[in-house]
Design a protein around this motif. Sequence first.
Motif, PDB file in Angstrom:
ATOM      1  N   ASP A 227       0.656  -1.242  -0.159  1.00 26.25           N
ATOM      2  CA  ASP A 227       0.112  -0.156   0.440  1.00 26.25           C
ATOM      3  C   ASP A 227       0.830   1.197  -0.214  1.00 26.25           C
ATOM      4  O   ASP A 227       0.604   2.093  -0.565  1.00 26.25           O
ATOM      5  CB  ASP A 227      -1.042  -0.691   0.859  1.00 26.25           C
ATOM      6  CG  ASP A 227      -2.169  -1.241   0.601  1.00 26.25           C
ATOM      7  OD1 ASP A 227      -2.193  -1.366  -0.135  1.00 26.25           O
ATOM      8  OD2 ASP A 227      -2.910  -1.560   2.362  1.00 26.25           O
TER       9      ASP A 227
ATOM     10  N   PRO B 197      -0.841  -2.239  -6.740  1.00 23.29           N
ATOM     11  CA  PRO B 197      -1.980  -2.844  -6.542  1.00 23.29           C
ATOM     12  C   PRO B 197      -1.541  -4.537  -6.321  1.00 23.29           C
ATOM     13  O   PRO B 197      -1.354  -5.219  -7.481  1.00 23.29           O
ATOM     14  CB  PRO B 197      -3.241  -3.017  -7.062  1.00 23.29           C
ATOM     15  CG  PRO B 197      -2.514  -1.705  -8.000  1.00 23.29           C
ATOM     16  CD  PRO B 197      -1.331  -1.732  -7.769  1.00 23.29           C
TER      17      PRO B 197
ATOM     18  N   ARG C 102      -2.872   6.257  -6.498  1.00 25.51           N
ATOM     19  CA  ARG C 102      -3.136   5.198  -6.504  1.00 25.51           C
ATOM     20  C   ARG C 102      -4.955   4.659  -7.798  1.00 25.51           C
ATOM     21  O   ARG C 102      -5.051   3.627  -7.426  1.00 25.51           O
ATOM     22  CB  ARG C 102      -4.125   4.948  -4.586  1.00 25.51           C
ATOM     23  CG  ARG C 102      -4.675   3.557  -4.331  1.00 25.51           C
ATOM     24  CD  ARG C 102      -5.250   4.406  -3.076  1.00 25.51           C
ATOM     25  NE  ARG C 102      -4.634   5.170  -2.484  1.00 25.51           N
ATOM     26  CZ  ARG C 102      -3.673   5.045  -1.391  1.00 25.51           C
ATOM     27  NH1 ARG C 102      -3.122   3.706  -1.262  1.00 25.51           N
ATOM     28  NH2 ARG C 102      -2.540   5.684  -0.494  1.00 25.51           N
ATOM     29  N   SER C 103      -5.422   5.565  -7.721  1.00 26.96           N
ATOM     30  CA  SER C 103      -6.618   5.823  -8.800  1.00 26.96           C
ATOM     31  C   SER C 103      -6.049   5.537  -9.961  1.00 26.96           C
ATOM     32  O   SER C 103      -6.734   3.671 -11.088  1.00 26.96           O
ATOM     33  CB  SER C 103      -7.376   6.654  -8.496  1.00 26.96           C
ATOM     34  OG  SER C 103      -7.705   7.363  -7.697  1.00 26.96           O
TER      35      SER C 103
ATOM     36  N   ILE D 170       2.258   2.018  -3.338  1.00 26.70           N
ATOM     37  CA  ILE D 170       0.730   2.258  -4.209  1.00 26.70           C
ATOM     38  C   ILE D 170       0.444   1.452  -4.978  1.00 26.70           C
ATOM     39  O   ILE D 170       0.555   1.396  -6.298  1.00 26.70           O
ATOM     40  CB  ILE D 170       0.797   3.780  -4.728  1.00 26.70           C
ATOM     41  CG1 ILE D 170       1.193   4.808  -3.748  1.00 26.70           C
ATOM     42  CG2 ILE D 170      -1.078   4.024  -5.143  1.00 26.70           C
ATOM     43  CD1 ILE D 170       0.957   5.788  -4.449  1.00 26.70           C
TER      44      ILE D 170
ATOM     45  N   HIS E 173       3.458   2.487 -12.647  1.00 25.02           N
ATOM     46  CA  HIS E 173       3.372   3.599 -11.932  1.00 25.02           C
ATOM     47  C   HIS E 173       3.590   3.993 -13.279  1.00 25.02           C
ATOM     48  O   HIS E 173       3.931   5.204 -13.834  1.00 25.02           O
ATOM     49  CB  HIS E 173       4.409   3.631 -11.065  1.00 25.02           C
ATOM     50  CG  HIS E 173       3.711   3.190  -9.266  1.00 25.02           C
ATOM     51  ND1 HIS E 173       2.010   3.559  -9.294  1.00 25.02           N
ATOM     52  CD2 HIS E 173       4.074   3.248  -8.765  1.00 25.02           C
ATOM     53  CE1 HIS E 173       1.935   3.761  -8.059  1.00 25.02           C
ATOM     54  NE2 HIS E 173       3.097   3.172  -8.023  1.00 25.02           N
TER      55      HIS E 173
ATOM     56  N   ILE F  74      -5.297   1.213  -9.634  1.00 27.59           N
ATOM     57  CA  ILE F  74      -6.341   0.221  -9.405  1.00 27.59           C
ATOM     58  C   ILE F  74      -6.745   0.284 -10.992  1.00 27.59           C
ATOM     59  O   ILE F  74      -7.037  -1.156 -11.183  1.00 27.59           O
ATOM     60  CB  ILE F  74      -7.253   0.995  -8.431  1.00 27.59           C
ATOM     61  CG1 ILE F  74      -6.571   0.457  -6.884  1.00 27.59           C
ATOM     62  CG2 ILE F  74      -8.289   0.425  -8.340  1.00 27.59           C
ATOM     63  CD1 ILE F  74      -7.346   1.203  -6.111  1.00 27.59           C
TER      64      ILE F  74
ATOM     65  N   ARG G  67      -0.621  10.534  -4.459  1.00 30.78           N
ATOM     66  CA  ARG G  67      -0.493   9.840  -3.437  1.00 30.78           C
ATOM     67  C   ARG G  67      -2.026   9.044  -4.580  1.00 30.78           C
ATOM     68  O   ARG G  67      -2.198   8.108  -5.186  1.00 30.78           O
ATOM     69  CB  ARG G  67      -0.244   9.666  -2.264  1.00 30.78           C
ATOM     70  CG  ARG G  67      -0.447   8.406  -1.293  1.00 30.78           C
ATOM     71  CD  ARG G  67      -0.023   8.842  -0.660  1.00 30.78           C
ATOM     72  NE  ARG G  67       1.420   7.996  -0.656  1.00 30.78           N
ATOM     73  CZ  ARG G  67       1.792   6.308  -0.370  1.00 30.78           C
ATOM     74  NH1 ARG G  67       0.929   5.656  -0.242  1.00 30.78           N
ATOM     75  NH2 ARG G  67       3.384   6.113  -1.189  1.00 30.78           N
ATOM     76  N   GLU G  68      -3.307   9.788  -4.401  1.00 35.68           N
ATOM     77  CA  GLU G  68      -4.459   9.570  -4.413  1.00 35.68           C
ATOM     78  C   GLU G  68      -5.026   9.139  -5.622  1.00 35.68           C
ATOM     79  O   GLU G  68      -5.346   8.068  -5.941  1.00 35.68           O
ATOM     80  CB  GLU G  68      -5.543  10.759  -3.838  1.00 35.68           C
ATOM     81  CG  GLU G  68      -5.553  10.115  -2.666  1.00 35.68           C
ATOM     82  CD  GLU G  68      -5.547   9.595  -1.642  1.00 35.68           C
ATOM     83  OE1 GLU G  68      -6.700   8.386  -2.735  1.00 35.68           O
ATOM     84  OE2 GLU G  68      -4.484   9.064  -0.825  1.00 35.68           O
TER      85      GLU G  68
ATOM     86  N   TRP H 169     -11.358  -2.867  -4.219  1.00 31.76           N
ATOM     87  CA  TRP H 169     -12.216  -2.444  -6.447  1.00 31.76           C
ATOM     88  C   TRP H 169     -12.192  -3.333  -6.432  1.00 31.76           C
ATOM     89  O   TRP H 169     -12.395  -3.490  -7.893  1.00 31.76           O
ATOM     90  CB  TRP H 169      -9.951  -1.904  -6.223  1.00 31.76           C
ATOM     91  CG  TRP H 169      -9.015  -2.669  -6.326  1.00 31.76           C
ATOM     92  CD1 TRP H 169      -8.260  -2.944  -5.290  1.00 31.76           C
ATOM     93  CD2 TRP H 169      -8.737  -3.377  -6.529  1.00 31.76           C
ATOM     94  NE1 TRP H 169      -7.064  -3.775  -5.359  1.00 31.76           N
ATOM     95  CE2 TRP H 169      -7.633  -4.343  -6.636  1.00 31.76           C
ATOM     96  CE3 TRP H 169      -9.208  -4.100  -8.293  1.00 31.76           C
ATOM     97  CZ2 TRP H 169      -6.754  -5.368  -7.308  1.00 31.76           C
ATOM     98  CZ3 TRP H 169      -8.247  -5.450  -8.823  1.00 31.76           C
ATOM     99  CH2 TRP H 169      -6.852  -5.620  -8.178  1.00 31.76           C
TER     100      TRP H 169
END
Length: 470
Positions: free
Chosen positions: A183, A188, A387-388, A186, A268, A391, A383-384, A445
């Motif tokens: 996590d 998944p 993450r999206s 980041i 990423h 995912i 970071r958010e 998710w």
Amino acid sequence: MLPPKDSFSEWYHELIQQAEIMDIRYPVKGLYVWLPFGFKIRQLVYSKLREILDRDHQEVYFPTLIPEDMLMKESEHIKGFEDEVYWVTHGGLEPLEVKLALRPTSETAIYPMFKLWIRSHADLPIKIYQIVNVFRYETKHTRPLIRLREVTSFKEAHTAHRTYEEAEEQVKSAIEIYKEFYDFLIIPYLIFKRPEWDKFPGADYTIAFDTLMPDGRTLQIGTVHNLADNFAKTFDIKYETPEGDHAYVHQTCYGISERCIASLIAIHGDDLGLILPFEVAPVQIVIIPILYKGKEEGVLELSRRLYERLKNFRVVLDESDERPGAKYYKWELKGVPIRFEIGPKEYENDEVVVSFRDERRKFRVKFDEVSDDLILKWAKEMRERLRSRAIESVKGKVVFCESLDDVAKSVEGRRLALVHVCEKCERELESYGSVLGQMQEKPDWLNVELEGECVVCRGKGYLVGVAKTY
Ligand code: A5A
Ligand code: MG
């Protein structure tokens, strides 16, 4: 220029070199050189792993060489590794009396010492880990950070407990450790219990973390094994119970390698290069002065003031002679999360131009508004977004299948197929791809049921993953 990320294999191969993570020209197959920039990522990533483990584990170091008789003692274990072991057979010109193995993993180095250390129930539990190199003569296609013959960053934890139940609790807590770690990165993951035929050699059962690479193949990025008392019986590791009886210990072990960094890069990154989460970026912020003849002085002065102000972060002020475009290219390739540009106009207005590596949209802020807090707020927002994105990308490659035909098509189309199956029929899925095993928990998710009708016999089934794997 980098190949587009859609050509994942070429993109990955080039990026590793161009971003100066590894030098892959070392003349032994499956062995690579860590470059300073890559090694810094390694250090930042593994500091987090250490931080988490240090809460209730102790770090140790065991030797690289394991005598043949010790390595061979556990029959299941050696069956799993015999075709992967490198041997040291000579000391100088003399043949050795007992051959020495380069550790492929350290159970057989550590457990004979556990036998010496453990006397009574009061000595338990033991929880240790080491971060070392291990050697495996891999025959599948080798790739930097993914499949190595010298794994350089092998974190292996080994624990010993009084009972099977306590070992099982430790498995759960190791899973929590790996969840926290991934996590943080980041990345998944899906958590599976590997089928019987694919568990770690010598284990009672194996829990694996898998992520999905951009090409739709899964990568096993960590494993947690319940060893029960299998090794304890082989190595005679017993303790005296409070009642004065002698009982075998129950053990677990769990491992992570530099595959965690491979997944960080792969998941990423984009067509322009790395995108690193702020926390693990060797350079978190880059300041690029835009210099025009005669107007250098003010621009440099403001850039240096910004540099001083951001000293709490890993910041670079790029005053080199390269053109701004070349500097953008370089720092984008290296995944720097936050970029500031300062030119004559910014100097005049006491402003700075900001852009984030993942968005590349530019905007201005007043010089006086730039603070540690603002940087941290940006890092958190980034970071958010990461993450999206991560995912979305992984989710798009997972397909729930209601027929074997679906499974075949999905795996062929480089998707991870999820399907309900029962224990009796699970092995039939092998003809479609690698069976990852029973899903242990549903990530938030993913919208699937952990139980359902077996796709083969229509009996009571559980959710299983099937995919092409690295
Ligand atoms: N002693 C236990 C922990 C063990 O060795 N488990 S393991 O064989 O599953 O390895 C732990 C993890 O190391 C694997 O889940 C995988 O992510 C990684 N790994 C294994 N072989 C590797 C290789 N040749 N190159 C890179 N990573 C590897
Ligand atoms: Mg193997």
